[in-house]
Design a protein around this motif. Sequence first.
Motif, short mmCIF file in Angstrom:
data_model
loop_
_atom_site.label_atom_id
_atom_site.label_comp_id
_atom_site.label_asym_id
_atom_site.label_seq_id
_atom_site.Cartn_x
_atom_site.Cartn_y
_atom_site.Cartn_z
N ALA A 79 0.84 -1.20 0.00
CA ALA A 79 0.00 0.00 0.00
C ALA A 79 0.87 1.25 0.00
N TYR A 80 1.97 1.22 0.76
CA TYR A 80 2.89 2.36 0.78
C TYR A 80 3.42 2.61 -0.64
N ASP A 81 3.90 1.56 -1.28
CA ASP A 81 4.45 1.70 -2.63
C ASP A 81 3.41 2.23 -3.62
N MET A 82 2.18 1.75 -3.51
CA MET A 82 1.12 2.13 -4.45
C MET A 82 0.60 3.54 -4.22
N PHE A 83 0.51 3.96 -2.97
CA PHE A 83 -0.19 5.21 -2.67
C PHE A 83 0.73 6.29 -2.09
N HIS A 88 0.65 10.41 -2.19
CA HIS A 88 -0.56 10.49 -1.38
C HIS A 88 -0.23 10.32 0.10
N ARG A 89 -1.22 10.56 0.93
CA ARG A 89 -1.09 10.40 2.37
C ARG A 89 -2.46 10.03 2.93
N PHE A 90 -2.47 9.20 3.98
CA PHE A 90 -3.71 8.86 4.66
C PHE A 90 -3.86 9.75 5.89
N VAL A 91 -5.03 10.35 6.05
CA VAL A 91 -5.31 11.24 7.18
C VAL A 91 -6.65 10.87 7.81
N GLN A 92 -6.73 11.04 9.11
CA GLN A 92 -7.98 10.76 9.82
C GLN A 92 -9.01 11.83 9.49
N ARG A 93 -10.25 11.41 9.36
CA ARG A 93 -11.36 12.31 9.08
C ARG A 93 -12.30 12.25 10.27
N PHE A 106 -13.13 4.43 12.78
CA PHE A 106 -12.77 5.78 12.36
C PHE A 106 -12.78 5.83 10.84
N THR A 107 -12.95 7.03 10.33
CA THR A 107 -12.91 7.24 8.89
C THR A 107 -11.62 7.96 8.54
N TRP A 108 -11.22 7.80 7.31
CA TRP A 108 -9.96 8.38 6.84
C TRP A 108 -10.10 8.77 5.38
N SER A 109 -9.19 9.63 4.96
CA SER A 109 -9.12 10.04 3.56
C SER A 109 -7.72 9.79 3.03
N MET A 110 -7.64 9.52 1.74
CA MET A 110 -6.36 9.52 1.05
C MET A 110 -6.31 10.86 0.32
N VAL A 111 -5.25 11.63 0.59
CA VAL A 111 -5.15 12.97 0.03
C VAL A 111 -3.86 13.10 -0.78
N THR A 112 -3.90 14.06 -1.72
CA THR A 112 -2.72 14.40 -2.50
C THR A 112 -1.88 15.38 -1.69
N ALA A 113 -0.72 15.74 -2.23
CA ALA A 113 0.18 16.68 -1.55
C ALA A 113 -0.50 18.02 -1.27
N ASP A 114 -1.45 18.42 -2.13
CA ASP A 114 -2.14 19.69 -1.91
C ASP A 114 -3.39 19.55 -1.04
N GLY A 115 -3.63 18.34 -0.53
CA GLY A 115 -4.76 18.11 0.36
C GLY A 115 -6.06 17.71 -0.31
N SER A 116 -6.04 17.53 -1.62
CA SER A 116 -7.25 17.10 -2.32
C SER A 116 -7.56 15.65 -1.96
N VAL A 117 -8.81 15.39 -1.65
CA VAL A 117 -9.25 14.04 -1.30
C VAL A 117 -9.45 13.23 -2.58
N VAL A 118 -8.80 12.07 -2.65
CA VAL A 118 -8.93 11.20 -3.82
C VAL A 118 -9.46 9.81 -3.46
N GLY A 119 -9.73 9.58 -2.20
CA GLY A 119 -10.25 8.29 -1.76
C GLY A 119 -10.43 8.32 -0.26
N GLY A 120 -10.88 7.20 0.27
CA GLY A 120 -11.05 7.14 1.71
C GLY A 120 -11.74 5.86 2.12
N GLY A 121 -12.10 5.83 3.38
CA GLY A 121 -12.78 4.65 3.88
C GLY A 121 -13.01 4.70 5.36
#
Length: 143
Positions: A79-83, A88-93, A106-121
């Motif tokens: 997952a580290y290699d892929m994302f 990207h970075r995983f952050v708590q939501r 808990f919920t989380w988002s996958m964000v780009t370097a500029d903070g744009s949300v591109v996924g989550g769960g």
Amino acid sequence: MTNTDIDINDFASRYLAQWNESDPDARRKLIRDLWAEDGAQILVDPPEDMREAAANLNFPIPALEVRGHHALERRVERAYDMFIGTGHRFVQRGEATALLNHVIAFTWSMVTADGSVVGGGMDVLALDEDGRIRTDHQHIAVA
């Protein structure tokens, strides 16, 4: 150990840190600190192509599972290699929630370097008596 014995938001933060950690040794230590030796992560809703392939063979949608420290290390590394390795970075939501004794979510988002949300769960973690993850039911959502 009960949910009141731990800071569930700190626990969620450490959980996400294992996925974001660039140093393999530090990642391995986080996994060993967070997970029971035979802990399992279950991906509840696998990717669409896997669901379609299963449906085409008249199989129910499969849950994907990895179990034990070694398999979890491989899963987190991949997952580290892929994302994370691709920017990207995983952050708590929001706040983590105690669902039952020994069960947090808990919920989380996958964000780009500029903070744009591109996924989550959402992850639902069942902890053992020592406060380590016995099972992690991970639900992935598309942004």
